[in-house]
Enzyme design. Structure first.
Site, PDB file in Angstrom:
ATOM      1  CE  LYS A   1     -10.146  -8.384 -11.313  1.00  0.00           C
ATOM      2  NZ  LYS A   1     -10.429  -6.964 -11.100  1.00  0.00           N
TER       3      LYS A   1
ATOM      4  NE  ARG B   1      -3.404  -5.023 -12.205  1.00  0.00           N
ATOM      5  CZ  ARG B   1      -3.426  -6.188 -11.572  1.00  0.00           C
ATOM      6  NH1 ARG B   1      -4.403  -7.073 -11.808  1.00  0.00           N
ATOM      7  NH2 ARG B   1      -2.493  -6.487 -10.681  1.00  0.00           N
TER       8      ARG B   1
END
Length: 296
Positions: free
Chosen positions: A204, A244
């Site tokens: 991210k 994840r």
């Protein structure tokens, strides 16, 4: 949880697994790397992404779910739409990973209640095209915990059992940069709220900024995997139920390290905490046990 993006516009892989056959092979490769669960999604949630017609999302997701289940994989479906969730569960998915926590589709809670599938409710304040404008918090940790508690109350009212629920603080969603770090640092507080916790930090933006080059240019997504594995180790040590991730091998190793570290802290270094597979219709016993053991 290994990510299987069946999209042409993912921020992380740019459509490498958009073809059904390629997506299924990608899932198989992630299982070989140590994934316990495969998260199949057909709609990108990258910042600024436009929505996909529901018919297109179904066409992308369902064949991949069906084929991975046929290969013996434990599969979750990454969707904000109740109809996609229902049809994916009908084809063998055991968990619905909803980044909107049920806010994007008023029918989601009733579908989850009716199917009995495990359900990830993520902290969310708006779709990808507007979420960055909602990065305003008085206290990001307290605000996220409160808003997740509100989602749980709504789910309960619709008949969803506590045993089905997993919480996700929503890293990167309405959190463009610095607001992600307090959530990670205070992860034990979220775990202490009593629900299994999923952490989705993989590749991210905030990791890209952390790993920026000398000129300040953020590291590209594929260059964020080492930082992702570091977050995995810390999240597992803090009691997260799952992480994840786009690349599984390094994070699977990180989970083993964190599990052995935690074992040694409590004097059970010979244990095998940290490796718990998701079962159909996740139960409170199984998910809470996984969270307490720092499982992925």
């Amino acid at each position: 949880m290994g990510v299987v993006n069946v999209t042409p516009d993912s921020f992380s892989d740019g459509g490498r697994w958009f073809d059904v056959a390629a997506a299924v092979e990608r899932g198989a490769a992630l299982l070989d790397e140590g994934a316990d669960l495969l998260d199949v999604g057909g709609e990108s949630t990258r910042p600024g992404a436009a929505r996909v017609p529901v018919e297109e999302e179904l066409a992308r997701v369902l064949p991949v779910v069906e084929q991975l289940v046929a290969r013996g994989a434990v599969v979750s479906v990454d969707t904000t739409r109740a109809v996609v969730a229902a049809q994916a569960v009908d084809r063998g998915a055991v968990l619905v990973n909803d980044v909107s926590g049920g806010m994007a589709d008023p029918d989601m809670a009733s579908v989850v209640a009716g199917t009995g599938a495990a359900y990830v409710a993520m902290h969310w304040r708006g779709h990808a095209d507007v979420m960055d404008a909602h990065d305003t918090y008085d206290d990001v940790v307290a605000d996220v915990r409160r808003e997740l508690a509100e989602r749980v109350a709504t789910l309960r009212a619709a008949g969803v059992r506590d045993e089905q629920v997993v919480l996700d603080p929503g890293l990167g969603f309405a959190k463009t940069g610095e607001s992600n770090w307090p959530l990670l640092a205070h992860l034990p507080e979220l775990v202490a709220d009593g629900y299994p916790v999923l952490v989705g930090a993989s590749r991210k933006r905030f990791l890209g900024h952390l790993m920026a080059g000398p000129d300040g240019t953020p590291a590209p997504p594929a260059a964020r995997d080492d930082a992702t594995a570091a977050v995995t180790a810390l999240a597992a040590a803090a009691g997260a139920w799952a992480v994840r991730v786009h690349e599984v091998a390094a994070s699977a190793a990180a989970v083993r390290v964190a599990a052995r570290w935690r074992d040694a802290q409590v004097g059970t270094a010979g244990g095998a905490a940290g490796h718990v597979r998701t079962e159909h219709a996740t139960t409170r016993h199984a998910t809470t046990g996984a969270a307490q053991e720092g499982a992925r």
